[in-house]
Scaffold this motif. Structure first.
Motif, PDB file in Angstrom:
ATOM      1  N   SER A   1      14.187   9.013  -0.009  1.00 27.18           N
ATOM      2  CA  SER A   1      13.592   9.835  -1.057  1.00 27.18           C
ATOM      3  C   SER A   1      13.759  11.305  -0.703  1.00 27.18           C
ATOM      4  O   SER A   1      13.954  11.670   0.461  1.00 27.18           O
ATOM      5  N   LEU A   2      13.683  12.171  -1.709  1.00 26.10           N
ATOM      6  CA  LEU A   2      13.815  13.607  -1.465  1.00 26.10           C
ATOM      7  C   LEU A   2      12.726  14.116  -0.529  1.00 26.10           C
ATOM      8  O   LEU A   2      12.975  14.946   0.351  1.00 26.10           O
ATOM      9  N   GLY A   3      11.507  13.569  -0.709  1.00 20.68           N
ATOM     10  CA  GLY A   3      10.408  13.964   0.174  1.00 20.68           C
ATOM     11  C   GLY A   3      10.662  13.550   1.608  1.00 20.68           C
ATOM     12  O   GLY A   3      10.367  14.299   2.552  1.00 20.68           O
ATOM     13  N   GLY A   4      11.224  12.344   1.792  1.00 13.98           N
ATOM     14  CA  GLY A   4      11.519  11.863   3.144  1.00 13.98           C
ATOM     15  C   GLY A   4      12.628  12.654   3.809  1.00 13.98           C
ATOM     16  O   GLY A   4      12.540  13.007   4.995  1.00 13.98           O
ATOM     17  N   ILE A   5      13.693  12.944   3.053  1.00 12.02           N
ATOM     18  CA  ILE A   5      14.818  13.720   3.592  1.00 12.02           C
ATOM     19  C   ILE A   5      14.343  15.113   4.015  1.00 12.02           C
ATOM     20  O   ILE A   5      14.671  15.602   5.094  1.00 12.02           O
ATOM     21  N   SER A   6      13.538  15.749   3.145  1.00 10.28           N
ATOM     22  CA  SER A   6      13.036  17.091   3.437  1.00 10.28           C
ATOM     23  C   SER A   6      12.110  17.092   4.649  1.00 10.28           C
ATOM     24  O   SER A   6      12.209  17.964   5.518  1.00 10.28           O
ATOM     25  N   LYS A   7      11.223  16.106   4.725  1.00 12.14           N
ATOM     26  CA  LYS A   7      10.262  16.058   5.831  1.00 12.14           C
ATOM     27  C   LYS A   7      10.972  15.823   7.156  1.00 12.14           C
ATOM     28  O   LYS A   7      10.651  16.451   8.174  1.00 12.14           O
TER      29      LYS A   7
ATOM     30  N   PRO B   1      13.589   1.832   4.668  1.00 13.11           N
ATOM     31  CA  PRO B   1      13.899   2.945   3.750  1.00 13.11           C
ATOM     32  C   PRO B   1      13.156   4.220   4.157  1.00 13.11           C
ATOM     33  O   PRO B   1      11.965   4.184   4.471  1.00 13.11           O
ATOM     34  N   LEU B   2      13.867   5.319   4.160  1.00 14.68           N
ATOM     35  CA  LEU B   2      13.288   6.617   4.482  1.00 14.68           C
ATOM     36  C   LEU B   2      12.442   7.125   3.317  1.00 14.68           C
ATOM     37  O   LEU B   2      12.877   7.094   2.168  1.00 14.68           O
ATOM     38  N   SER B   3      11.237   7.594   3.630  1.00 10.69           N
ATOM     39  CA  SER B   3      10.388   8.214   2.616  1.00 10.69           C
ATOM     40  C   SER B   3       9.508   9.243   3.304  1.00 10.69           C
ATOM     41  O   SER B   3       9.515   9.365   4.533  1.00 10.69           O
ATOM     42  N   GLU B   4       8.759   9.959   2.525  1.00 13.60           N
ATOM     43  CA  GLU B   4       7.848  10.962   3.071  1.00 13.60           C
ATOM     44  C   GLU B   4       6.803  10.329   3.970  1.00 13.60           C
ATOM     45  O   GLU B   4       6.267  10.969   4.880  1.00 13.60           O
TER      46      GLU B   4
ATOM     47  N   ALA C   1       0.826  -1.209   0.000  1.00 13.04           N
ATOM     48  CA  ALA C   1       0.000   0.000   0.000  1.00 13.04           C
ATOM     49  C   ALA C   1       0.859   1.258   0.000  1.00 13.04           C
ATOM     50  O   ALA C   1       0.495   2.267  -0.610  1.00 13.04           O
ATOM     51  N   LEU C   2       2.016   1.207   0.672  1.00 11.92           N
ATOM     52  CA  LEU C   2       2.927   2.351   0.674  1.00 11.92           C
ATOM     53  C   LEU C   2       3.457   2.646  -0.729  1.00 11.92           C
ATOM     54  O   LEU C   2       3.707   3.801  -1.090  1.00 11.92           O
ATOM     55  N   ARG C   3       3.640   1.596  -1.527  1.00 12.92           N
ATOM     56  CA  ARG C   3       4.132   1.785  -2.889  1.00 12.92           C
ATOM     57  C   ARG C   3       3.016   2.237  -3.835  1.00 12.92           C
ATOM     58  O   ARG C   3       3.236   3.091  -4.697  1.00 12.92           O
ATOM     59  N   GLU C   4       1.837   1.665  -3.664  1.00  8.89           N
ATOM     60  CA  GLU C   4       0.771   1.877  -4.646  1.00  8.89           C
ATOM     61  C   GLU C   4      -0.088   3.101  -4.339  1.00  8.89           C
ATOM     62  O   GLU C   4      -0.430   3.865  -5.254  1.00  8.89           O
ATOM     63  N   ASN C   5      -0.481   3.283  -3.081  1.00 11.79           N
ATOM     64  CA  ASN C   5      -1.375   4.394  -2.748  1.00 11.79           C
ATOM     65  C   ASN C   5      -1.180   4.815  -1.292  1.00 11.79           C
ATOM     66  O   ASN C   5      -2.034   4.582  -0.444  1.00 11.79           O
ATOM     67  N   PRO C   6      -0.061   5.453  -0.978  1.00  7.80           N
ATOM     68  CA  PRO C   6       0.227   5.822   0.409  1.00  7.80           C
ATOM     69  C   PRO C   6      -0.753   6.827   0.990  1.00  7.80           C
ATOM     70  O   PRO C   6      -1.010   6.822   2.201  1.00  7.80           O
ATOM     71  N   LEU C   7      -1.332   7.695   0.158  1.00  2.79           N
ATOM     72  CA  LEU C   7      -2.279   8.685   0.675  1.00  2.79           C
ATOM     73  C   LEU C   7      -3.545   8.016   1.202  1.00  2.79           C
ATOM     74  O   LEU C   7      -4.099   8.433   2.223  1.00  2.79           O
TER      75      LEU C   7
END
Length: 397
Positions: free
Chosen positions: A366-372, A264-267, A243-249
């Motif tokens: 991911s860039l989103g994870g690093i930024s968050k 793995p780090l992500s948003e 679900a995190l890969r396909e539709n995390p929202l």
């Protein structure tokens, strides 16, 4: 064997003479009182009511300090469990005089202790094979009939968990936290590659991955993959990982999960900053809060194994049956949390694994994870300074 005799025999080794004499006297008095109020059974329905009366009488007599230590649930929860499972078809309940009440109590006892199956069978005066078959059936029925006891939190429940983590730990927008452990198993016979489950010491075990809310309640559990798989690989194979890969929202609605550095780090999945002894104060503060989150999941897994000690010695050759037993214990643990507050203690992971970013196929996030992660750490610093400044102004006024 009458139910009251069964339980009396079951608990006889656990109490001193004075406690057991008091238990027996109270049970006898309540049975006599109940018998004077009843008429002779005239049909099957009346006999079932009589059995329920006896069950209630015995449970009332067993309301003593260590009832929970034997069955983990309260008497009312135990009776409710019997009520839910009584209509089910129990193929293992085949011995004369053996009822669903016996089956439930014996199964709870077996899951709560490390007694050998032979010893449990002796306590109930039944065959050891019946104990094993009945336990498998109990786990199957619990996981199929109480499946909603473990569910992914959405809506109001999700908001409560977010508020809970914010108030107790101080990390915003945290929905849940993930922890891992392992469950010993005999060499499995129901998987294509049994050797994949072999550990470095020659034994076999499966990985238990559990997601918990702010109270330590299990919201998702996976118990089917080899222990020696890396955590990131196990996550990827679970429904949550997909679900995190396909539709995390749809899964998180803008919130995130907290895990350790093996993920793995992500948003949508935040991990600690790698510690190279050069972290600034804000990042150290962030990592400390992440560790406090991780303590919730690891503390629940530790308490789960302490309450249901059978998980240390299931002695099953089936990954499927082992997984059902683990999920059953997690369901019962969630019921356990409804009436007992469990203090959270910092418990380490089951094994040391390489951080995800150090793996051959890993990355720094991911860039989103690093930024968050950077933004949250910075906000923790700003919040601290703002509070100090506000206090100074108030003092001067």
């Amino acid at each position: 064997m009458a139910l009251e005799t069964c339980i009396a025999f079951l608990l006889a080794d656990s109490y001193d003479v004075e406690d057991f004499t008091l238990f027996e006297r109270n049970a006898t008095r309540k049975r006599r009182k109940a018998s004077r109020m009843k008429t002779e059974p005239s049909d099957d329905l009346q006999r079932e009511d009589d059995k329920r009366d006896v069950f209630n009488t015995v449970l009332e007599s067993l309301i003593i300090s260590d009832f929970k230590s034997h069955f983990q649930l309260t008497p009312s929860q135990t009776e409710e469990l019997v009520r839910l499972l009584a209509p089910c078809k129990w193929t293992a309940v085949r011995q004369e005089g053996w009822t669903v009440w016996h089956a439930v109590l014996a199964s709870l006892w077996a899951l709560s202790t490390q007694e050998s199956y032979h010893s449990v069978a002796n306590r109930f005066h039944i065959a050891e094979s019946l104990v094993c078959d009945q336990l498998d059936e109990f786990c199957t029925l619990v996981t199929s009939n109480l499946v909603n006891e473990i569910h992914w939190e959405l809506g109001e429940e999700a908001e409560m968990s977010v508020v809970g983590f914010l108030s107790t730990v101080g990390l915003p927008d945290t929905l849940c936290v993930v922890g891992t452990g392992f469950i010993p198993i005999e060499k499995p016979t129901d998987v294509p590659d049994p050797e994949a489950y072999r550990d470095t010491d020659g034994s076999y075990s499966i990985k238990l991955m559990a997601f918990c809310n702010h109270k330590g309640r299990f919201t998702y559990v996976s118990a089917e993959h080899p222990r020696n798989w890396h955590n990131s690989r196990v996550l990827s194979a679970t429904e949550v990982g997909k679900a995190l890969r396909e539709n995390p929202l749809a899964l998180l609605h803008g919130k995130h999960i907290i895990g350790n550095s093996t993920f793995p780090l992500s948003e949508h999945f935040l991990t600690p900053f790698p510690d190279y002894a050069t972290l600034g104060q804000k990042k150290v503060c962030y990592n400390q809060k992440v560790q406090s989150c991780l303590a919730v999941a690891q503390g629940s897994l530790h308490t789960l194994r302490s309450c249901f000690q059978r998980l240390r010695c299931l002695q099953k050759h089936s990954v499927c049956q082992t997984g059902l037993a683990v999920k059953t214990c997690c369901i019962l643990y969630n019921m356990f949390l409804e009436t007992y507050n469990v203090p959270v203690a910092l418990i380490g992971d089951d094994a040391t694994q390489k951080p995800f970013h150090e793996l051959r196929y890993g990355h720094s996030g991911s860039l989103g994870g690093i930024s968050k992660r950077q933004d949250i750490a910075a906000s923790l610093g700003r919040t601290t300074k703002k509070r100090k400044y506000t206090c100074t102004i108030s003092f001067e006024m």
